[in-house]
Design a protein around this motif. Sequence first.
Motif, PDB file in Angstrom:
ATOM      1  N   ARG A 233      10.992  11.521  10.800  1.00 52.15           N
ATOM      2  CA  ARG A 233      11.099  12.535   9.759  1.00 52.15           C
ATOM      3  C   ARG A 233      11.797  11.924   8.534  1.00 52.15           C
ATOM      4  NH1 ARG A 233      14.443  17.472   8.600  1.00 52.15           N
ATOM      5  NH2 ARG A 233      13.987  17.731   6.373  1.00 52.15           N
ATOM      6  N   SER A 234      11.216  12.095   7.362  1.00 55.54           N
ATOM      7  CA  SER A 234      11.817  11.701   6.102  1.00 55.54           C
ATOM      8  C   SER A 234      11.050  12.407   4.993  1.00 55.54           C
ATOM      9  CB  SER A 234      11.774  10.186   5.908  1.00 55.54           C
ATOM     10  OG  SER A 234      12.454   9.824   4.719  1.00 55.54           O
ATOM     11  N   LYS A 235      11.370  12.078   3.763  1.00 57.32           N
ATOM     12  CA  LYS A 235      10.616  12.649   2.652  1.00 57.32           C
ATOM     13  C   LYS A 235       9.563  11.651   2.202  1.00 57.32           C
ATOM     14  CE  LYS A 235      13.534  11.073  -1.183  1.00 57.32           C
ATOM     15  NZ  LYS A 235      14.272  11.482  -2.389  1.00 57.32           N
ATOM     16  N   GLY A 236       8.459  12.162   1.703  1.00 57.07           N
ATOM     17  CA  GLY A 236       7.405  11.290   1.223  1.00 57.07           C
ATOM     18  C   GLY A 236       6.025  11.898   1.466  1.00 57.07           C
ATOM     19  N   PRO A 237       4.961  11.104   1.236  1.00 56.08           N
ATOM     20  CA  PRO A 237       5.035   9.754   0.670  1.00 56.08           C
ATOM     21  C   PRO A 237       5.182   9.783  -0.848  1.00 56.08           C
ATOM     22  CG  PRO A 237       2.759  10.305   1.176  1.00 56.08           C
ATOM     23  CD  PRO A 237       3.587  11.472   1.626  1.00 56.08           C
ATOM     24  N   GLY A 238       6.144   8.994  -1.321  1.00 55.08           N
ATOM     25  CA  GLY A 238       6.299   8.825  -2.757  1.00 55.08           C
ATOM     26  C   GLY A 238       5.531   7.599  -3.218  1.00 55.08           C
ATOM     27  N   THR A 239       5.689   7.265  -4.488  1.00 54.95           N
ATOM     28  CA  THR A 239       5.020   6.093  -5.067  1.00 54.95           C
ATOM     29  C   THR A 239       6.074   5.132  -5.583  1.00 54.95           C
ATOM     30  OG1 THR A 239       3.132   7.440  -5.725  1.00 54.95           O
ATOM     31  CG2 THR A 239       3.354   5.282  -6.758  1.00 54.95           C
ATOM     32  N   GLY A 240       6.003   3.882  -5.127  1.00 62.66           N
ATOM     33  CA  GLY A 240       6.978   2.883  -5.528  1.00 62.66           C
ATOM     34  C   GLY A 240       6.632   2.237  -6.851  1.00 62.66           C
ATOM     35  N   ILE A 241       7.304   1.142  -7.143  1.00 58.86           N
ATOM     36  CA  ILE A 241       7.079   0.383  -8.369  1.00 58.86           C
ATOM     37  C   ILE A 241       6.442  -0.955  -7.994  1.00 58.86           C
ATOM     38  CG2 ILE A 241       8.994   1.495  -9.559  1.00 58.86           C
ATOM     39  CD1 ILE A 241      10.693  -0.958  -8.964  1.00 58.86           C
ATOM     40  N   ASN A 242       5.992  -1.680  -9.017  1.00 57.11           N
ATOM     41  CA  ASN A 242       5.266  -2.931  -8.750  1.00 57.11           C
ATOM     42  C   ASN A 242       6.214  -4.123  -8.660  1.00 57.11           C
ATOM     43  OD1 ASN A 242       5.993  -3.013 -11.421  1.00 57.11           O
ATOM     44  ND2 ASN A 242       3.997  -3.734 -12.181  1.00 57.11           N
ATOM     45  N   GLN A 243       7.345  -3.935  -8.001  1.00 56.53           N
ATOM     46  CA  GLN A 243       8.286  -5.014  -7.733  1.00 56.53           C
ATOM     47  C   GLN A 243       8.571  -5.077  -6.243  1.00 56.53           C
ATOM     48  OE1 GLN A 243      11.541  -3.888 -10.577  1.00 56.53           O
ATOM     49  NE2 GLN A 243      11.346  -5.990 -11.283  1.00 56.53           N
ATOM     50  N   TRP A 244       8.924  -6.296  -5.792  1.00 54.01           N
ATOM     51  CA  TRP A 244       9.344  -6.530  -4.408  1.00 54.01           C
ATOM     52  C   TRP A 244       8.255  -6.178  -3.389  1.00 54.01           C
ATOM     53  CZ3 TRP A 244      12.995  -9.275  -6.049  1.00 54.01           C
ATOM     54  CH2 TRP A 244      13.903  -8.842  -6.999  1.00 54.01           C
ATOM     55  N   ILE A 245       7.002  -6.372  -3.786  1.00 58.19           N
ATOM     56  CA  ILE A 245       5.911  -6.084  -2.849  1.00 58.19           C
ATOM     57  C   ILE A 245       4.902  -7.237  -2.814  1.00 58.19           C
ATOM     58  CG2 ILE A 245       6.085  -3.576  -2.989  1.00 58.19           C
ATOM     59  CD1 ILE A 245       3.829  -3.621  -5.063  1.00 58.19           C
ATOM     60  N   ASP A 246       5.264  -8.408  -3.329  1.00 57.21           N
ATOM     61  CA  ASP A 246       4.322  -9.530  -3.405  1.00 57.21           C
ATOM     62  C   ASP A 246       3.715  -9.839  -2.033  1.00 57.21           C
ATOM     63  OD1 ASP A 246       5.140  -9.613  -5.989  1.00 57.21           O
ATOM     64  OD2 ASP A 246       5.822 -11.703  -5.977  1.00 57.21           O
ATOM     65  N   GLY A 247       2.404  -9.684  -1.921  1.00 57.61           N
ATOM     66  CA  GLY A 247       1.684 -10.051  -0.715  1.00 57.61           C
ATOM     67  C   GLY A 247       1.815  -9.078   0.441  1.00 57.61           C
ATOM     68  N   LEU A 248       2.567  -7.999   0.285  1.00 57.90           N
ATOM     69  CA  LEU A 248       2.840  -7.112   1.423  1.00 57.90           C
ATOM     70  C   LEU A 248       1.599  -6.350   1.887  1.00 57.90           C
ATOM     71  CD1 LEU A 248       4.645  -5.725   3.451  1.00 57.90           C
ATOM     72  CD2 LEU A 248       5.483  -4.210   1.627  1.00 57.90           C
ATOM     73  N   TYR A 249       0.845  -5.788   0.957  1.00 57.00           N
ATOM     74  CA  TYR A 249      -0.339  -5.026   1.353  1.00 57.00           C
ATOM     75  C   TYR A 249      -1.350  -5.923   2.068  1.00 57.00           C
ATOM     76  CZ  TYR A 249      -4.616  -2.275   1.069  1.00 57.00           C
ATOM     77  OH  TYR A 249      -5.785  -1.605   1.388  1.00 57.00           O
ATOM     78  N   ASP A 250      -1.630  -7.083   1.506  1.00 53.71           N
ATOM     79  CA  ASP A 250      -2.572  -8.003   2.150  1.00 53.71           C
ATOM     80  C   ASP A 250      -2.056  -8.472   3.502  1.00 53.71           C
ATOM     81  OD1 ASP A 250      -4.300  -7.817   0.008  1.00 53.71           O
ATOM     82  OD2 ASP A 250      -3.496  -9.599  -1.006  1.00 53.71           O
ATOM     83  N   PHE A 251      -0.752  -8.641   3.615  1.00 53.35           N
ATOM     84  CA  PHE A 251      -0.174  -9.046   4.894  1.00 53.35           C
ATOM     85  C   PHE A 251      -0.432  -7.989   5.964  1.00 53.35           C
ATOM     86  CE2 PHE A 251       3.365  -9.101   7.931  1.00 53.35           C
ATOM     87  CZ  PHE A 251       3.310 -10.420   8.372  1.00 53.35           C
ATOM     88  N   ALA A 252      -0.280  -6.718   5.601  1.00 46.18           N
ATOM     89  CA  ALA A 252      -0.520  -5.631   6.559  1.00 46.18           C
ATOM     90  C   ALA A 252      -1.994  -5.571   6.960  1.00 46.18           C
ATOM     91  CB  ALA A 252      -0.075  -4.302   5.962  1.00 46.18           C
ATOM     92  N   VAL A 253      -2.880  -5.712   5.986  1.00 48.67           N
ATOM     93  CA  VAL A 253      -4.315  -5.669   6.287  1.00 48.67           C
ATOM     94  C   VAL A 253      -4.709  -6.818   7.206  1.00 48.67           C
ATOM     95  CG1 VAL A 253      -6.619  -5.874   5.279  1.00 48.67           C
ATOM     96  CG2 VAL A 253      -4.889  -4.446   4.160  1.00 48.67           C
ATOM     97  N   ASN A 254      -4.231  -8.011   6.907  1.00 51.40           N
ATOM     98  CA  ASN A 254      -4.555  -9.178   7.736  1.00 51.40           C
ATOM     99  C   ASN A 254      -3.950  -9.059   9.131  1.00 51.40           C
ATOM    100  OD1 ASN A 254      -6.029 -10.388   5.680  1.00 51.40           O
ATOM    101  ND2 ASN A 254      -4.250 -11.465   4.860  1.00 51.40           N
ATOM    102  N   TYR A 255      -2.763  -8.472   9.220  1.00 54.69           N
ATOM    103  CA  TYR A 255      -2.126  -8.304  10.525  1.00 54.69           C
ATOM    104  C   TYR A 255      -2.982  -7.410  11.418  1.00 54.69           C
ATOM    105  CZ  TYR A 255       1.382  -7.300  14.076  1.00 54.69           C
ATOM    106  OH  TYR A 255       2.055  -7.163  15.274  1.00 54.69           O
ATOM    107  N   MET A 256      -3.490  -6.332  10.868  1.00 51.09           N
ATOM    108  CA  MET A 256      -4.318  -5.426  11.676  1.00 51.09           C
ATOM    109  C   MET A 256      -5.603  -6.111  12.118  1.00 51.09           C
ATOM    110  SD  MET A 256      -3.812  -1.567  10.149  1.00 51.09           S
ATOM    111  CE  MET A 256      -4.177  -1.971   8.449  1.00 51.09           C
ATOM    112  N   LYS A 257      -6.172  -6.936  11.249  1.00 51.46           N
ATOM    113  CA  LYS A 257      -7.389  -7.656  11.630  1.00 51.46           C
ATOM    114  C   LYS A 257      -7.110  -8.625  12.771  1.00 51.46           C
ATOM    115  CE  LYS A 257      -9.736  -7.474   7.125  1.00 51.46           C
ATOM    116  NZ  LYS A 257     -10.235  -8.285   5.966  1.00 51.46           N
TER     117      LYS A 257
END
Length: 383
Positions: A233-257
């Motif tokens: 339980r928490s609040k969200g989903p909010g929208t973050g900023i374009n900092q401190w996320i280098d490569g994170l989305y692609d890392f998650a996608v590749n991990y699932m694959k």
Amino acid sequence: VRFHKLKGGICCRGTMKARLTQHQKSWFIKVAVTLASTAALFLMLKHEKLRTSVVSPIYNTDGGGGVRRLQTKDRPAITTLIPNTPNDLRDLCYALRSLESLAVDDPSLKDAPVLCFNEGDIGFEKKDMIRACTNRPVHFPEVDFDFPPGFNAHIEVENDKMAKTVSHGGQNLGRPAWGYAQMIRFWTSRIWKHPALDNYDTIMRIDTDSCFVNGGDEEDLNLPSIKKRYIYRSKGPGTGINQWIDGLYDFAVNYMKEEGMTPSYPELWQTIEDTWNKNEVLRTVGTNFEVSRLSFFRRPDVAKWLDALTETPPYGVFRYRWGDAQTRVLTLAMFGTKENILLRVHPGYVHGREFIQRGVMGPSKCAQYFNQYGRIDGAKESQ
């Protein structure tokens, strides 16, 4: 009883009647009563074991199809990570005093302990000061902020500009080098392995600069726990900023694959994917206040993913400062479900400071309530 000495030993004469003294009779009666009581207790325990194993319901609490016997009550704890700085310790007292504002449905929830994780640098006097801020039991489990195997902090700072920037995070606020990254690492993967949590089912995380100014509404009556159907339980989903996320989305996608998996909460993942494709930013949840069920975060598949974020290459938390607000929402989409996650705001939760400028930390927003009213819930202090 008469005994006769025979060749090869001593034998009791079978034809003689034994004459028992009063002391012997009393001893035999005590033995008989003890044996009868033991047998009765054994039968009672056996019946109780059969009753709880056959009749008691089971409930899915890990979010992945596993089941666990339903307990009457969860065992909750309140957790925080405290740096040994004057501002953090002062603000923690506000946070702990504000716990009295929680409108809990079960009085026993008011006894949920507070676990103040620290690096072993909080002295006895400061511990006593913190304990004086609440009627709840307060414990001080220690953490060791080492580095992951294979990650050389000195070489990283020398050779990687981004890592050097990450290492300085929090230093202007009086915190040690790599302190902010270690904090993120702790809340991402390390806390779930800490033995201090072994006796609890759920934990409610609060930051030092946070507080509750009212009890909330019906969904908040279970705090510091959550209803049994929820794993988070928490609040969200909010929208973050374009900092401190280098490569994170692609890392998650590749991990699932690589793991051959698909998101178990597809609606939330679709929101994450659409936001990324449109704006190249990630969704977030408010991790400065969250309630988590340990059985979910200790699941082997979830733990493997969390370790991949912090303990193995590319060491994203240390090199790129991947935030726990972003990685948490990815975790929920990958392993949670729509039915077992509660994303909503607590109407009485306050977090943050008035300002942080040039290394100067302004007063926490929670301090306003104490300074204005003398207590945290907005009511005048009784005279």
